[in-house]
Enzyme design. Structure first.
Site, PDB file in Angstrom:
ATOM      1  N   HIS A  64     -12.719  -4.652   0.332  1.00  0.00           N
ATOM      2  CA  HIS A  64     -11.668  -4.137   1.212  1.00  0.00           C
ATOM      3  C   HIS A  64     -12.114  -4.292   2.664  1.00  0.00           C
ATOM      4  O   HIS A  64     -13.296  -4.408   2.957  1.00  0.00           O
ATOM      5  CB  HIS A  64     -11.407  -2.662   0.906  1.00  0.00           C
ATOM      6  N   GLY A  65     -11.147  -4.288   3.586  1.00  0.00           N
ATOM      7  CA  GLY A  65     -11.475  -4.389   5.004  1.00  0.00           C
ATOM      8  C   GLY A  65     -11.966  -5.763   5.406  1.00  0.00           C
ATOM      9  O   GLY A  65     -12.781  -5.891   6.328  1.00  0.00           O
ATOM     10  N   THR A 112      -5.104  -6.288   8.179  1.00  0.00           N
ATOM     11  CA  THR A 112      -5.025  -6.182   9.635  1.00  0.00           C
ATOM     12  C   THR A 112      -4.920  -7.541  10.312  1.00  0.00           C
ATOM     13  O   THR A 112      -4.228  -7.675  11.331  1.00  0.00           O
ATOM     14  CB  THR A 112      -6.253  -5.420  10.170  1.00  0.00           C
ATOM     15  N   ASP A 120      -1.329  -0.885  -3.845  1.00  0.00           N
ATOM     16  CA  ASP A 120      -2.687  -0.685  -3.325  1.00  0.00           C
ATOM     17  C   ASP A 120      -2.906   0.707  -2.733  1.00  0.00           C
ATOM     18  O   ASP A 120      -1.994   1.308  -2.157  1.00  0.00           O
ATOM     19  CB  ASP A 120      -2.955  -1.737  -2.250  1.00  0.00           C
ATOM     20  N   HIS A 121      -4.144   1.184  -2.859  1.00  0.00           N
ATOM     21  CA  HIS A 121      -4.608   2.435  -2.236  1.00  0.00           C
ATOM     22  C   HIS A 121      -3.697   3.612  -2.521  1.00  0.00           C
ATOM     23  O   HIS A 121      -3.274   4.332  -1.614  1.00  0.00           O
ATOM     24  CB  HIS A 121      -4.784   2.240  -0.726  1.00  0.00           C
ATOM     25  N   SER A 124       0.821  -1.206   0.000  1.00  0.00           N
ATOM     26  CA  SER A 124       0.000   0.000   0.000  1.00  0.00           C
ATOM     27  C   SER A 124       0.856   1.258   0.000  1.00  0.00           C
ATOM     28  O   SER A 124       2.060   1.232   0.312  1.00  0.00           O
ATOM     29  CB  SER A 124      -0.913   0.025   1.228  1.00  0.00           C
ATOM     30  N   ASP A 164      -7.078   5.260  -5.559  1.00  0.00           N
ATOM     31  CA  ASP A 164      -8.173   5.545  -4.631  1.00  0.00           C
ATOM     32  C   ASP A 164      -8.528   7.022  -4.632  1.00  0.00           C
ATOM     33  O   ASP A 164      -7.870   7.845  -4.000  1.00  0.00           O
ATOM     34  CB  ASP A 164      -7.778   5.104  -3.221  1.00  0.00           C
ATOM     35  N   HIS A 169     -11.852  -0.838   6.959  1.00  0.00           N
ATOM     36  CA  HIS A 169     -10.440  -1.121   7.156  1.00  0.00           C
ATOM     37  C   HIS A 169     -10.078  -1.112   8.645  1.00  0.00           C
ATOM     38  O   HIS A 169     -10.744  -0.483   9.460  1.00  0.00           O
ATOM     39  CB  HIS A 169      -9.573  -0.066   6.456  1.00  0.00           C
TER      40      HIS A 169
END
Length: 284
Positions: free
Chosen positions: A211-212, A236, A84-85, A50, A106, A183
């Site tokens: 996501h998340g 996470t 990512d992101h 990310s 994003d 997230h």
């Protein structure tokens, strides 16, 4: 094995009606754990770096990307490398030269029309440079620096009609949508809107991304894949496994000073987590 491409892995998973797990890489141990965990599950996976991970490494994307790619090439299962992101144009333009086969841009925090404009421009650049391209519509929330966001608040979730128009206007290859996850959740208590996932799957011609996913229970993840989700992002959960293992290793031997003693346990714990989530999203 040759480094796989994200687009090929997503297409294969979608055609087979299964999920494709995508795990966040922060350190070399993360990459090694993802490869080991995916091998144990005998499944393909995506290694994601990310924008925040790049910032952690001093703003240099190359060293971590090269390390992750080398780990992926040594794996016995297909692994791809994804950036990512990203909302920073300079970092986006590093993606192709850094070895990534795909990027997620994003602009979801922008008003709809501005999101469309920025995303369309980024997608055009990505495709011109051979990159598979993911974007986000709706507000997943929980990203570092974001204000608190209720995943169930009105207007947060992705509207199918708007998503259809967005995909057509931007030319994205995949779309991350807001359907109830967030997230950085440390408890697996999220409840997803599976009916909405089904409507989005019908309305949007490109694969859907969740996501998340760390905060989503196993049964909810399986149901999300069955309803139409393909790429399942997990970050996470690996960091939780890492942190618990390090704390336990240090508590067991407070005199330890060799970081390998802690990192080996952390890597093994993350690998087990990767195997578990991979089996959930690929086996149902």
């Amino acid at each position: 094995m040759t480094l796989a491409t994200t687009g090929d892995l997503v297409s294969a998973a979608r055609d087979a009606g299964r999920g494709l797990p995508a795990f966040n890489v922060i350190s070399l141990e993360h990459a090694e754990a993802i490869a080991a965990g995916a091998e144990a599950a005998a499944s393909a996976a995506v290694l994601q770096i990310s924008q925040n991970a790049v910032k952690f490494h001093g703003g240099r994307v190359g060293p971590l990307a090269r390390a992750a790619a080398e780990v992926a090439r040594g794996s016995s299962v297909p692994l791809a490398l994804h950036l990512d992101h990203v909302d920073d144009g300079a970092l986006l333009h590093c993606a192709a030269d850094a070895g990534f086969s795909s990027v997620m841009f994003d602009a979801s925090a922008l008003p709809y029309e501005e999101n469309v404009k920025a995303t369309a421009e980024a997608a055009e650049w990505a495709h011109r440079n051979g990159l598979w391209f993911e974007a986000e519509l709706g507000r997943v929330g929980g990203k570092p620096g974001d204000p608190p966001l209720n995943a169930h608040a009105p207007g947060v979730r992705t509207d199918p009609g708007e998503a259809s128009a967005y995909a057509a206007a931007t030319g994205v290859d995949a779309l991350a949508v807001a359907v109830g996850s967030s997230h950085a959740m440390t408890e697996r208590s999220a409840t997803l809107d599976h009916a909405l996932i089904g409507r989005l799957r019908t309305a949007v011609p490109v694969p859907l991304v969740l996501h998340g996913s760390s905060g989503v229970p196993d049964t909810e993840l399986s149901a999300a894949v069955a309803a139409g989700m393909t790429k399942i992002n997990i970050g996470t959960a690996l960091n939780i496994a890492f942190s618990i293992a390090v704390r336990e290793a240090l508590a067991a031997d407070p005199e330890v000073v060799d970081p390998r003693r802690c990192l080996a346990s952390a890597r093994d714990a993350m690998a087990a987590t990767v195997t578990h989530f991979t089996r959930v999203v690929t086996d149902g």
